[in-house]
Write an enzyme that holds these catalytic residues in place. Structure first.
Site, PDB file in Angstrom:
ATOM      1  N   TYR A 148      30.981 -45.899  13.866  1.00 36.99           N
ATOM      2  CA  TYR A 148      29.793 -46.690  13.493  1.00 36.99           C
ATOM      3  C   TYR A 148      29.975 -47.320  12.120  1.00 36.99           C
ATOM      4  CZ  TYR A 148      27.226 -44.686  17.431  1.00 36.99           C
ATOM      5  OH  TYR A 148      26.821 -44.337  18.690  1.00 36.99           O
ATOM      6  N   LYS A 169      31.208 -45.345  23.553  1.00 35.04           N
ATOM      7  CA  LYS A 169      32.146 -45.392  22.440  1.00 35.04           C
ATOM      8  C   LYS A 169      32.730 -44.001  22.223  1.00 35.04           C
ATOM      9  CE  LYS A 169      30.663 -42.959  19.738  1.00 35.04           C
ATOM     10  NZ  LYS A 169      30.082 -41.581  19.718  1.00 35.04           N
TER      11      LYS A 169
HETATM   12  P1  NDP Z   1      28.446 -34.025  26.667  1.00 33.49           P
HETATM   13  O1  NDP Z   1      29.485 -33.004  26.500  1.00 33.49           O
HETATM   14  O2  NDP Z   1      27.044 -33.652  26.385  1.00 33.49           O
HETATM   15  O3  NDP Z   1      28.490 -34.641  28.154  1.00 33.49           O
HETATM   16  C1  NDP Z   1      29.691 -35.032  28.777  1.00 33.49           C
HETATM   17  C2  NDP Z   1      29.557 -34.805  30.275  1.00 33.49           C
HETATM   18  O4  NDP Z   1      30.776 -35.214  30.885  1.00 33.49           O
HETATM   19  C3  NDP Z   1      29.396 -33.343  30.680  1.00 33.49           C
HETATM   20  O5  NDP Z   1      28.076 -32.886  30.630  1.00 33.49           O
HETATM   21  C4  NDP Z   1      29.920 -33.350  32.088  1.00 33.49           C
HETATM   22  O6  NDP Z   1      28.907 -33.831  32.961  1.00 33.49           O
HETATM   23  C5  NDP Z   1      30.992 -34.448  32.072  1.00 33.49           C
HETATM   24  N1  NDP Z   1      32.356 -33.903  32.091  1.00 33.49           N
HETATM   25  C6  NDP Z   1      33.276 -34.147  33.050  1.00 33.49           C
HETATM   26  N2  NDP Z   1      34.415 -33.531  32.783  1.00 33.49           N
HETATM   27  C7  NDP Z   1      34.241 -32.862  31.630  1.00 33.49           C
HETATM   28  C8  NDP Z   1      35.073 -32.013  30.852  1.00 33.49           C
HETATM   29  N3  NDP Z   1      36.337 -31.754  31.180  1.00 33.49           N
HETATM   30  N4  NDP Z   1      34.544 -31.482  29.737  1.00 33.49           N
HETATM   31  C9  NDP Z   1      33.291 -31.759  29.361  1.00 33.49           C
HETATM   32  N5  NDP Z   1      32.446 -32.557  30.055  1.00 33.49           N
HETATM   33  C10 NDP Z   1      32.926 -33.095  31.196  1.00 33.49           C
HETATM   34  O7  NDP Z   1      28.900 -35.261  25.776  1.00 33.49           O
HETATM   35  P2  NDP Z   1      28.015 -36.411  25.174  1.00 33.49           P
HETATM   36  O8  NDP Z   1      26.990 -36.820  26.144  1.00 33.49           O
HETATM   37  O9  NDP Z   1      27.607 -36.045  23.804  1.00 33.49           O
HETATM   38  O10 NDP Z   1      29.126 -37.567  25.024  1.00 33.49           O
HETATM   39  C11 NDP Z   1      29.613 -38.273  26.149  1.00 33.49           C
HETATM   40  C12 NDP Z   1      30.134 -39.622  25.677  1.00 33.49           C
HETATM   41  O11 NDP Z   1      29.052 -40.358  25.138  1.00 33.49           O
HETATM   42  C13 NDP Z   1      31.178 -39.518  24.571  1.00 33.49           C
HETATM   43  O12 NDP Z   1      32.147 -40.501  24.759  1.00 33.49           O
HETATM   44  C14 NDP Z   1      30.401 -39.806  23.304  1.00 33.49           C
HETATM   45  O13 NDP Z   1      31.183 -40.408  22.295  1.00 33.49           O
HETATM   46  C15 NDP Z   1      29.341 -40.766  23.804  1.00 33.49           C
HETATM   47  N6  NDP Z   1      28.097 -40.690  23.020  1.00 33.49           N
HETATM   48  C16 NDP Z   1      27.562 -41.847  22.555  1.00 33.49           C
HETATM   49  C17 NDP Z   1      26.420 -41.820  21.807  1.00 33.49           C
HETATM   50  C18 NDP Z   1      25.846 -43.091  21.315  1.00 33.49           C
HETATM   51  O14 NDP Z   1      24.949 -43.027  20.470  1.00 33.49           O
HETATM   52  N7  NDP Z   1      26.273 -44.244  21.792  1.00 33.49           N
HETATM   53  C19 NDP Z   1      25.748 -40.569  21.460  1.00 33.49           C
HETATM   54  C20 NDP Z   1      26.371 -39.404  22.050  1.00 33.49           C
HETATM   55  C21 NDP Z   1      27.505 -39.484  22.794  1.00 33.49           C
HETATM   56  P3  NDP Z   1      28.764 -33.316  34.468  1.00 33.49           P
HETATM   57  O15 NDP Z   1      28.511 -31.841  34.347  1.00 33.49           O
HETATM   58  O16 NDP Z   1      27.612 -34.103  34.944  1.00 33.49           O
HETATM   59  O17 NDP Z   1      30.050 -33.638  35.172  1.00 33.49           O
END
Ligand code: NDP
Length: 381
Positions: free
Chosen positions: A235, A150
């Site tokens: 949410y 989401k």
């Molecule tokens: P993070 O920033 O922690 O992780 C995102 C990952 O995406 C990065 O670590 C990286 O992984 C990859 N990535 C690829 N391109 C980019 C870029 N340009 N900038 C940043 N990251 C990039 O985010 P979250 O894990 O907090 O959130 C990710 C998604 O999950 C969002 O859509 C958020 O809304 C959702 N979410 C949902 C939750 C829930 O409870 N359902 C809780 C938290 C988040 P890599 O280095 O491996 O390429």
């Protein structure tokens, strides 16, 4: 720190910020890490008969590594089958930790090769919001089922394209609405249908946290699509919909900023109301400037339901009328991924399909339209 006025933010910058997100999560969510739960023998589940869905996680950030990968060690009908990451150190570290062979580990450049990887049945897109549509569509075109975090995407138009791509490629699409597999929220959803306390008369809902990392991608609209409304306010929208079992007919909203430089492209705090056909009004707010996290529902027989905290991965507390909830440990994410597997292999429908994400995005767009136009009433009818 990026120049807040510049849109030219590099991927390297955001990945650095994303790494800091692990700290951010610990800071704002303030709950135990999931590794602890994984080691809890009570949560070690026996496999269930039937095929297991092989899931590849795309984007190894805070949520994928902190929650989803550990949850996939608790699932009965799904398992971690692949990894997609732009960061070589993560590919190496998590490949080893989760015993995923190199042949099932991809970069964003090699992503489309998963079409030939029979071990992977589904891709779980856990990337910044503005990347959801592209990678969901590419996964569908590779013939893989899609689970997308989401918000489903950053616009109604993108959500529609994702739904069309999944239909065209004969794969399923689900949104990461984990609270559809939380017993507290299940109880409130059920109460909306069976009316043990009568119909709902009003709702208040709030979810916000203080954003400490001011360089995070969440603050930059080109990657986030919006601020706290898109991120956690969603949410509240979800809860208002399933606690009434109705769809809103109109919204009004106001946005407030104390720090226009930091929040140059997304809202800092937003308050909105959702009107439902029965006359119920849900009053909601969400912020990156303060912590709040509660759901309050009033029913016609003068009883109330209150969850506080309401939306966490675990540790939700509350009541429905005189019933005080005590559900013990459970993994929302494991239950959700197993439910998706059962929907694919056993035909048991999920409640978290693409249409659900699309409807939330329609409401989000209406809320932003109202906020940007002085709080006018925007009809959804
Ligand atoms: P993070 O920033 O922690 O992780 C995102 C990952 O995406 C990065 O670590 C990286 O992984 C990859 N990535 C690829 N391109 C980019 C870029 N340009 N900038 C940043 N990251 C990039 O985010 P979250 O894990 O907090 O959130 C990710 C998604 O999950 C969002 O859509 C958020 O809304 C959702 N979410 C949902 C939750 C829930 O409870 N359902 C809780 C938290 C988040 P890599 O280095 O491996 O390429």
């Amino acid at each position: 720190m990026p120049d807040p006025k510049s849109n030219k933010l590099t991927r390297r910058h955001f990945v650095g910020a994303a790494g800091a997100g692990l700290g951010l999560a610990a800071l704002y969510y303030n709950w135990p890490r999931n590794e602890k739960e994984t080691k809890n023998p009570a949560l070690q589940t026996a496999p269930e008969a039937g095929p297991s869905l092989g899931i590849a996680l795309a984007g190894l950030g805070m949520y994928a590594i902190g929650e989803l990968a550990p949850a996939l060690q608790q699932t009965k009908r799904s398992h971690l089958a692949g990894l997609i990451s732009g960061t070589s150190s993560k590919r190496k570290k998590y490949g080893k930790e989760y015993q995923i062979d190199d042949q099932h580990i991809y970069t964003y450049e090699t992503f489309d090769q998963i079409a030939d990887d029979d071990a992977i049945d589904a891709v779980y897109v856990v990337l910044p919001n503005a990347m959801h549509a592209e990678y969901s569509i590419r996964a569908a075109e590779a013939g893989k089922h899609v689970i997308c975090e989401k918000p489903m995407a950053v616009s109604v138009a993108e959500c529609e394209k994702m739904i069309d791509a999944c239909k065209a490629n004969g794969v399923t699409l689900n949104v990461g609405y984990r609270l559809h597999h939380d017993p507290h929220h299940d109880a409130l959803r059920e109460a909306a249908k069976t009316l043990p306390l009568g119909p709902v008369t009003s709702i208040q809902s709030e979810f916000g946290f203080r954003m400490k990392d001011l360089s995070h991608w969440r603050l930059h609209k080109e990657l986030s699509g919006g601020g706290p409304l898109m991120d956690v306010g969603i949410y509240c929208i979800q809860a208002a919909r399933y606690c009434t079992d109705e769809e809103p007919i109109a919204v009004t909203a106001r946005e407030y900023k104390t720090d226009p430089e930091t929040y140059y492209s997304v809202e800092e705090t937003i308050l909105w109301e959702m009107e439902f056909p029965s006359g119920v009004v849900a009053a909601c707010h969400s912020s990156y400037n303060y912590r709040c996290e509660r759901l309050y529902v009033a029913y016609s027989n003068y009883h109330t339901a209150e969850l506080s905290p309401a939306y966490y991965y675990r540790g939700i507390e509350g009541n429905l009328g005189k019933e005080v909830f005590d559900f013990g440990d459970h993994s929302q994410q494991a239950a959700h991924m197993d439910a998706i597997s059962r929907s694919i292999y056993d035909g048991i429908p999920t409640t978290t399909g693409g249409e659900e994400g699309l409807q939330d995005m329609r409401i989000i767009e209406a809320i932003y339209k109202s906020a940007q136009n002085g709080g006018i009433r925007v009809s959804l009818a």
